[in-house]
Design a protein around this motif. Structure first.
Motif, mmCIF file in Angstrom:
data_model
loop_
_atom_site.group_PDB
_atom_site.id
_atom_site.type_symbol
_atom_site.label_atom_id
_atom_site.label_comp_id
_atom_site.label_asym_id
_atom_site.label_seq_id
_atom_site.Cartn_x
_atom_site.Cartn_y
_atom_site.Cartn_z
ATOM 1 N N CYS A 11 0.849 -1.190 0.000
ATOM 2 C CA CYS A 11 0.000 0.000 0.000
ATOM 3 C C CYS A 11 0.889 1.245 0.000
ATOM 4 C CB CYS A 11 -0.898 0.011 1.233
ATOM 5 S SG CYS A 11 -2.054 -1.364 1.314
ATOM 6 N N GLN A 12 0.333 2.354 -0.463
ATOM 7 C CA GLN A 12 1.063 3.616 -0.499
ATOM 8 C C GLN A 12 0.531 4.548 0.582
ATOM 9 O OE1 GLN A 12 3.781 4.481 -2.395
ATOM 10 N NE2 GLN A 12 3.704 2.298 -2.859
ATOM 11 N N PHE A 13 1.431 5.126 1.361
ATOM 12 C CA PHE A 13 1.055 5.993 2.473
ATOM 13 C C PHE A 13 1.610 7.396 2.265
ATOM 14 C CE2 PHE A 13 0.748 1.785 4.155
ATOM 15 C CZ PHE A 13 -0.209 1.824 5.158
ATOM 16 N N LEU A 14 0.775 8.395 2.554
ATOM 17 C CA LEU A 14 1.225 9.781 2.637
ATOM 18 C C LEU A 14 0.965 10.229 4.067
ATOM 19 C CD1 LEU A 14 2.271 12.494 1.586
ATOM 20 C CD2 LEU A 14 -0.084 13.009 0.864
ATOM 21 N N LEU A 15 2.028 10.653 4.754
ATOM 22 C CA LEU A 15 1.943 11.119 6.126
ATOM 23 C C LEU A 15 2.126 12.626 6.118
ATOM 24 C CD1 LEU A 15 2.593 8.080 6.249
ATOM 25 C CD2 LEU A 15 4.031 8.556 8.217
ATOM 26 N N VAL A 16 1.170 13.358 6.690
ATOM 27 C CA VAL A 16 1.255 14.821 6.707
ATOM 28 C C VAL A 16 1.131 15.340 8.132
ATOM 29 C CG1 VAL A 16 0.360 15.050 4.360
ATOM 30 C CG2 VAL A 16 -1.228 15.202 6.275
ATOM 31 N N ASP A 17 1.849 16.434 8.368
ATOM 32 C CA ASP A 17 1.768 17.138 9.640
ATOM 33 C C ASP A 17 2.217 18.572 9.376
ATOM 34 O OD1 ASP A 17 1.724 16.013 12.815
ATOM 35 O OD2 ASP A 17 2.498 18.044 12.492
ATOM 36 N N SER A 18 1.598 19.519 10.056
ATOM 37 C CA SER A 18 1.957 20.921 9.841
ATOM 38 C C SER A 18 3.254 21.306 10.539
ATOM 39 C CB SER A 18 0.819 21.827 10.321
ATOM 40 O OG SER A 18 0.616 21.652 11.716
ATOM 41 N N ILE A 19 3.755 20.449 11.413
ATOM 42 C CA ILE A 19 4.981 20.761 12.152
ATOM 43 C C ILE A 19 6.180 20.147 11.425
ATOM 44 C CG2 ILE A 19 6.174 20.567 14.368
ATOM 45 C CD1 ILE A 19 3.337 20.429 15.649
ATOM 46 N N GLY A 20 6.956 21.006 10.790
ATOM 47 C CA GLY A 20 8.066 20.571 9.943
ATOM 48 C C GLY A 20 9.107 19.729 10.647
ATOM 49 N N SER B 111 5.650 8.355 1.961
ATOM 50 C CA SER B 111 6.240 9.682 1.829
ATOM 51 C C SER B 111 5.622 10.560 2.916
ATOM 52 C CB SER B 111 6.006 10.280 0.433
ATOM 53 O OG SER B 111 4.628 10.417 0.180
ATOM 54 N N ALA B 112 6.337 11.595 3.294
ATOM 55 C CA ALA B 112 5.870 12.488 4.354
ATOM 56 C C ALA B 112 6.087 13.927 3.911
ATOM 57 C CB ALA B 112 6.609 12.203 5.648
ATOM 58 N N LYS B 113 5.097 14.770 4.207
ATOM 59 C CA LYS B 113 5.172 16.180 3.814
ATOM 60 C C LYS B 113 4.776 17.078 4.980
ATOM 61 C CE LYS B 113 4.020 15.372 -1.022
ATOM 62 N NZ LYS B 113 3.094 15.671 -2.094
ATOM 63 N N PRO B 114 5.492 18.208 5.118
ATOM 64 C CA PRO B 114 5.147 19.168 6.165
ATOM 65 C C PRO B 114 4.064 20.133 5.688
ATOM 66 C CG PRO B 114 7.142 19.879 5.081
ATOM 67 C CD PRO B 114 6.727 18.579 4.437
ATOM 68 N N ILE B 115 2.842 19.634 5.580
ATOM 69 C CA ILE B 115 1.737 20.464 5.105
ATOM 70 C C ILE B 115 0.512 20.277 5.986
ATOM 71 C CG2 ILE B 115 2.514 20.552 2.699
ATOM 72 C CD1 ILE B 115 0.506 18.356 2.032
#
Length: 162
Positions: free
Chosen positions: A89-98, A117-121
């Motif tokens: 499975c493909q996961f995108l992990l996001v959080d506003s705290i860079g 993948s993870a993004k600070p958004i």
């Protein structure tokens, strides 16, 4: 590792056990620098964070190829444990705290997770189509659903589950 993972998930492979052990080691190092979870929780990381994250795996089997969004991932929970258990499975992990995403990206690299993948958004900046949306300790369910439904860039697949 205390063996709790093997107790509750006897199907876990040796490679996955190794990933969880490395995760515990690396997360503990990072947590000394950047408080991702309470320092008092580190001796109980497996029980209080990893197993709690994997409760989802116990009750929901993600079909192969599912796209999963983890909102407010913090230090990578529940996304990283679930990604280890669901390599197809493909996961995108996001959080506003860079700084937390910096930790998560380092963990992804060290664990050699190619399905994450993870993004600070922030959630309102997330775009794409997802089959499952996860979150842990971000907001009350009603509030979280409101945020999801008001995000015009986020598309739920026809068989999406939250």
């Amino acid at each position: 590792m205390s063996g709790l993972l093997k107790k509750y998930f006897p199907e876990i492979s040796g490679d996955q056990e190794g990933q969880f052990a490395l995760h515990h080691q690396e997360f503990s190092k990072w947590n000394e620098l950047i408080n991702c979870v309470s320092r008092k929780d580190i001796p109980f990381l497996e029980e209080r964070h990893v197993l709690h994250s994997l409760c989802i795996h116990q009750y929901t089997q993600f079909p192969k190829g599912s796209k999963i969004l983890d909102i407010g991932t913090g230090g990578g929970f529940p996304g990283i444990p679930l990604a280890i258990m669901n390599p197809d499975c493909q996961f995108l992990l996001v959080d506003s705290i860079g700084k937390k995403i910096k930790v998560v990206n380092d963990l992804i690299e060290k664990l050699k997770l190619t399905n994450v993948s993870a993004k600070p958004i922030r959630l309102e900046d997330v775009q794409g189509t997802y089959d499952f949306i996860l979150s842990r300790a971000v907001a009350r369910t009603g509030k979280l659903l409101g945020w999801i439904m008001n995000n015009s860039g986020l598309i739920l697949s026809p068989h999406a589950r939250m």
